[in-house]
Design an enzyme around this catalytic site. Structure first.
Site, short mmCIF file in Angstrom:
data_model
loop_
_atom_site.label_atom_id
_atom_site.label_comp_id
_atom_site.label_asym_id
_atom_site.label_seq_id
_atom_site.Cartn_x
_atom_site.Cartn_y
_atom_site.Cartn_z
N GLU A 11 -2.79 1.37 0.93
CA GLU A 11 -3.86 2.33 1.28
C GLU A 11 -3.31 3.15 2.43
O GLU A 11 -3.21 2.68 3.55
CB GLU A 11 -5.14 1.58 1.66
CG GLU A 11 -6.38 2.45 1.61
CD GLU A 11 -6.58 3.30 2.84
OE1 GLU A 11 -6.18 4.49 2.82
OE2 GLU A 11 -7.13 2.79 3.83
N VAL B 295 5.52 4.36 6.45
CA VAL B 295 5.67 2.90 6.56
C VAL B 295 5.41 2.24 5.21
O VAL B 295 6.05 1.26 4.84
CB VAL B 295 4.74 2.34 7.64
CG1 VAL B 295 4.86 0.82 7.72
CG2 VAL B 295 5.05 2.95 9.00
N GLY B 296 4.48 2.81 4.44
CA GLY B 296 4.20 2.27 3.11
C GLY B 296 5.42 2.29 2.21
O GLY B 296 5.68 1.34 1.46
N GLY C 243 -2.01 1.86 6.24
CA GLY C 243 -1.27 2.60 7.26
C GLY C 243 -0.76 3.92 6.73
O GLY C 243 -1.36 4.53 5.84
N SER C 244 0.38 4.35 7.25
CA SER C 244 0.91 5.67 6.94
C SER C 244 1.79 5.64 5.68
O SER C 244 2.36 4.60 5.34
CB SER C 244 1.74 6.19 8.11
OG SER C 244 2.93 5.42 8.25
#
Length: 597
Positions: free
Chosen positions: A298, A280-281, A276-277
């Site tokens: 990733e 959010v990571g 994801g982004s």
């Protein structure tokens, strides 16, 4: 010759028998998965055939249910539950119980599970691609390339090599431990948690699931709220395959919901894989820190596509067009920055512009279109903002694709592929991840400049370098700070499932795929044991037994020099000292006397 002839005949006969054996199809059970409610003429579509209007801006989806719709038509598909914290905990608990049984299964049983899945996927490609297309807006050709082929290759690699890389791996025991046997063992971690994005709804479920189960784990997959409808059907395939081999169906769970659902998953599992982004990571990393579990991130990219002056322009232009269309918001964060040598710049732009102008955009299941819809609601507004910022700073649009027949309710879900020139790194388009079909093309004059431009990004997922001289392309690619590189091709590394996949910088860290990704699902345990047990056992030398002798340090000093000295003569001298001290009788009471003194 008389001696070798029978061996040659036997080897030839063995080869023929092995080839004939390969022609015999393996006995793999078939599974039947109910798809009546997801087909175009299914009951769900008939009952919910109205147009869905999703909330905009800050009032986007939230609450107890996740609404699902076709991005290409805005046709309503139904809803799935948004699981609460306690519901997620309960699902993880069930998977954990099932995993304890699954961890005891053989690789033979796990391979049968993979073969059942492979058989179903190959026979039901059209169904899988259609469902992916309806839920994300991508064309069925893109679904086949990104969903089917990659997943089948993953299964094929695990069938061929998976067991080999999970068996104990013996390592050298070193100079001081020659009497020991050293090895690395790979044990299941327990329950893997995966939070995956919407761009590959089929592959993003199967990719972490395959590695997790083959290595003996259970898995809970939180699918995106933007692709939940298809994910729930794909889950049925997994459940049916598990049932076919007598494995507990609770071994895999697919959960749906919003941020609360993902947070609950992170706090409950033994490892998290996130796609994801970056924003959010970072949140997931902070939450994972509470339980100190490993995380693989990733987080997308801004891949550089470099074209040197000695290429076949027609050939590379076609690849470039495919690369940018794969960034269409349907497939992946593909090539987003194009750097072309100034000597062929005009020719390359002309070729690419001609290809992009021929691209027709429309509802992927309503006709033969080259590109479908954007999956994310309001994403076209973001893309338009990036383009306008570039135009305001001097860029120029030289080509755009055209629209086919698009329903008025879904106009905002489409964005034409666009070629932009006169760009530079002051523009947001060259710095921010677009996730859209925009091709910004910039000139460079030397290989060194191309490398500098490619590395001028906060992302570091992948790159593609094209040159008529492969050594030149390889040299450029080696200097780009990223996790994945393709020489004279684009995204080819992902079809080599023996390779790890992941990036650096804001593209994340850790790897999934390949040996590294498979072993990342494991507790990696170092084990040392006696090589010739029980005949040779570890015995503490007399000088360093308690109470330690007066010459204890002298013994250690000589032992180190005997084992690691750079000169053979010095090592032999030290070895003589060691042997002498081992054979000497320690004077009685010498240690006691030393302590009393």
């Amino acid at each position: 010759m008389a001696f070798w002839w029978p061996l040659i005949v036997l080897a030839f006969a063995y080869g023929i028998c092995k080839f004939l054996f390969m022609l015999i199809p393996p006995s793999v059970p078939s599974i039947d998965v109910d798809a009546s409610d997801v087909l175009e003429d299914g009951n769900q579509t008939q009952e919910n055939s109205f147009i869905y209007v999703p909330p905009r801006g800050n009032s986007q989806q939230s609450g107890k249910i996740v609404q699902c719709y076709e991005p290409a038509t805005m046709k309503y598909l139904g809803y799935v539950p948004a699981l609460t914290f306690d519901e997620v905990k309960d699902r993880v608990s069930k998977v954990r119980k099932a995993q304890k049984m699954w961890a005891k299964t053989s690789f033979k049983q796990r391979r049968l599970f993979l073969r059942i899945l492979l058989k179903y996927i190959v026979k039901h490609q059209a169904l899988i691609c259609e469902i992916s297309s309806r839920d994300t807006g991508k064309t069925t050709v893109d679904a086949s390339l990104g969903e089917i082929m990659t997943t089948c290759e993953k299964i094929h690699w695990l069938l061929s090599e998976g067991e080999r890389w999970l068996k104990p791996e013996y390592r050298s025991s070193g100079n001081s431990m020659l009497h020991k046997r050293a090895k690395v063992e790979f044990h299941p971690l327990g329950v893997i948690g995966a939070i995956v994005s919407w761009n590959y709804p089929f592959h993003n479920i199967f990719n972490p699931m395959l590695a997790a189960l083959f290595s003996g784990n259970g898995i809970v997959i939180k699918i995106s709220e933007h692709a939940s409808w298809s994910g729930c059907f794909y889950f049925r395939i997994i459940q049916s395959a598990l049932a076919a081999i007598g494995a507990p169906e609770e071994l895999v769970e697919v959960i749906t919901g919003f941020a609360e659902t993902g947070e609950a998953l992170v706090s409950s599992v033994d490892k998290v894989i996130f796609v994801g982004s970056p924003g959010v990571g970072k949140m997931i990393m902070r939450n994972a820190a509470d339980t100190l579990i490993p995380v693989t991130l990733e987080l997308g990219g801004k891949d550089a596509f470099i074209v040197c002056d000695d290429v076949d322009v027609d050939h590379v232009a076609q690849i470039a067009a495919r690369a940018v269309l794969q960034s269409s918001g349907q497939n992946c964060a593909g090539a987003e920055r194009f750097y072309v040598h100034r000597d062929i710049y005009s020719s390359f732009v002309s070729k690419v512009a001609k290809i992009i102008k021929s691209v027709i955009v429309g509802p992927p299941l309503a006709g033969r279109y080259d590109m479908g819809a954007l999956c994310m609601h309001e994403h076209s507004e973001k893309l338009e903002g990036l383009v306008n910022d570039a135009l305001d700073k001097g860029a120029e649009i030289v080509a755009r694709g055209s629209f086919g027949h698009i329903g008025e309710d879904a106009v905002d879900q489409y964005f034409p592929p666009t070629v932009i020139v006169n760009v530079n790194h002051s523009m947001r388009l060259m710095q921010e991840e677009a996730f859209g079909p925009i091709m910004p093309i910039m000139k460079f004059s030397s290989d060194e400049e191309a490398v500098k431009l490619a590395n001028d990004s906060k992302y570091g997922l992948g790159c593609a370098v094209f040159s008529g001289n492969q050594s030149r392309a390889r040299e450029i690619a080696s200097q780009i700070h990223c996790g994945v590189a393709a020489v004279n091709d684009f995204a080819a590394s992902y079809m080599c499932q023996s390779l790890p996949f992941g990036g650096v910088k804001h593209s994340g860290f850790g790897r999934f795929g390949g040996i590294e990704g498979l072993r990342a699902c494991c507790l990696v345990k170092a084990v040392v044991e006696d090589r010739w047990w029980p005949f040779v056992k570890t015995k503490i030398p007399k000088p360093i037994q308690y109470p330690v002798a007066e010459n204890g340090f002298e013994f250690q000093e000589s032992l180190v020099e005997a084992l690691y000295g750079l000169s053979i003569w010095e090592r032999l001298q030290a070895l003589v000292k060691v042997l002498k001290m081992l054979t000497e009788q320690n004077p009685a009471g010498s240690s006691s006397k030393r302590r009393n003194d």
